[in-house]
Design an enzyme around this catalytic site. Structure first.
Site, PDB file in Angstrom:
ATOM      1  N   GLU A  25     -41.509-146.841 -39.020  1.00 38.04           N
ATOM      2  CA  GLU A  25     -42.057-147.044 -40.319  1.00 38.04           C
ATOM      3  C   GLU A  25     -43.852-147.425 -40.192  1.00 38.04           C
ATOM      4  O   GLU A  25     -44.264-146.739 -41.133  1.00 38.04           O
ATOM      5  CB  GLU A  25     -41.418-148.495 -40.984  1.00 38.04           C
ATOM      6  CG  GLU A  25     -39.973-148.321 -41.018  1.00 38.04           C
ATOM      7  CD  GLU A  25     -39.361-149.143 -42.083  1.00 38.04           C
ATOM      8  OE1 GLU A  25     -39.285-148.554 -43.349  1.00 38.04           O
ATOM      9  OE2 GLU A  25     -39.286-150.332 -42.030  1.00 38.04           O
ATOM     10  N   GLU A  36     -32.040-149.166 -38.830  1.00 38.95           N
ATOM     11  CA  GLU A  36     -31.704-150.420 -39.551  1.00 38.95           C
ATOM     12  C   GLU A  36     -30.324-150.484 -40.017  1.00 38.95           C
ATOM     13  O   GLU A  36     -29.718-151.538 -40.066  1.00 38.95           O
ATOM     14  CB  GLU A  36     -32.661-150.350 -40.813  1.00 38.95           C
ATOM     15  CG  GLU A  36     -34.141-151.074 -40.579  1.00 38.95           C
ATOM     16  CD  GLU A  36     -34.924-150.071 -39.767  1.00 38.95           C
ATOM     17  OE1 GLU A  36     -36.366-150.419 -39.596  1.00 38.95           O
ATOM     18  OE2 GLU A  36     -34.598-148.927 -39.698  1.00 38.95           O
TER      19      GLU A  36
END
Length: 266
Positions: free
Chosen positions: A120, A140
């Site tokens: 990210e 995730e």
């Protein structure tokens, strides 16, 4: 020069090098790391002597994302930095380049794990270099979590949507070669040389007119979602003033005199 126990800062010429420095946890995110990162971005923008920033990781890893062990135990490392978060509740998102875009070019030099929050943060950088054994991915969903660092928005704008969705929905790891093939990174180099390659690219950037470089970066991002007509208009507004700077005149003189230019941000 700043930094924290989990974020090292050093200067090499006109390049500021920010190193995620928590190798025992594969540089998993911590409060000291996030505070140090944010302070590093601000320091780079405020120092006219800095023309580029390189983000890398210590100990053969880039960043393994959130510290899940600490999260499960309800205790993040570096509680003494809580006051910084209270003063600026957005600090962690700025550190991860979700809510902050440095005006200087940011290069990522990736070795080893660059997963979850690491991938990210990567999406907030401008130019990306990786060692051939580096690993990428957004894990995730495998943990029942959401990649809230910006990936559901940014990734599909940086790589083809089908690849973005596969990465987001499967939570599988990607090799450096795969990441390069879909366009997530720009260079794959022998292991241990990512920083060297990133610094070489930074040096090329540093040799260019800093006002021009910053204006070009700003124009690329601010016109990304505009129509072509609106983007071209915005480009003129952003770019035309650059031609009236002392740096632009110095660039022309240096070209005519066949010498390296000496830019002064004027």
């Amino acid at each position: 020069m700043g930094g924290t126990e989990h974020l090292s800062v050093r200067r090499e010429g006109a390049t500021l090098i920010l190193t995620l420095n928590r190798p025992e946890a594969r540089n998993a995110l911590s409060l000291p790391m996030l505070v140090g990162l944010y302070d590093g971005w601000v320091a780079a923008d405020e120092d006219d002597g800095v023309r580029s920033v390189v983000l890398t990781g210590a100990g053969g890893a880039f960043c393994a994302g959130m510290d899940l062990k600490a999260l499960a135990g309800g205790q993040m490392v570096g509680e003494e930095y809580r006051d910084r978060l209270k003063a600026d509740p957005d600090l962690h998102w700025k550190a991860m380049l979700r809510h902050h875009r440095p005006r200087k070019p940011v290069l990522a030099a990736v070795e080893g794990a660059c997963v979850a929050g690491g991938t990210e943060i990567l999406q907030g950088t401008d130019i990306r270099v990786a060692g051939e054994s580096a690993t990428f991915g957004l894990f995730e969903v495998k943990r029942g979590l959401f990649p809230i660092g910006g990936s559901t928005v940014r990734l599909q704008r940086q790589i083809p949507r089908t690849h973005a969705l596969e990465m987001l929905l499967t939570g599988r790891p990607y090799t450096a070669a795969e990441a390069a093939a879909v366009g997530l990174i720009g260079h794959v180099v022998p292991d241990g040389t990512a920083l060297e390659k990133a610094l070489a690219i930074a040096e090329r950037i540093n040799a260019c007119g800093p006002l021009a470089v910053e204006a070009v970066k700003a124009s690329v991002y601010e016109t990304a979602d505009m129509t072509e007509a609106d983007g071209l208009a915005a480009e003129l507004e952003r770019g035309w003033p650059v031609f009236d700077t002392a740096d632009a005149k110095e660039g022309a003189r240096a070209f005519a005199e066949k010498r390296p230019p000496v830019y002064r941000r004027a």
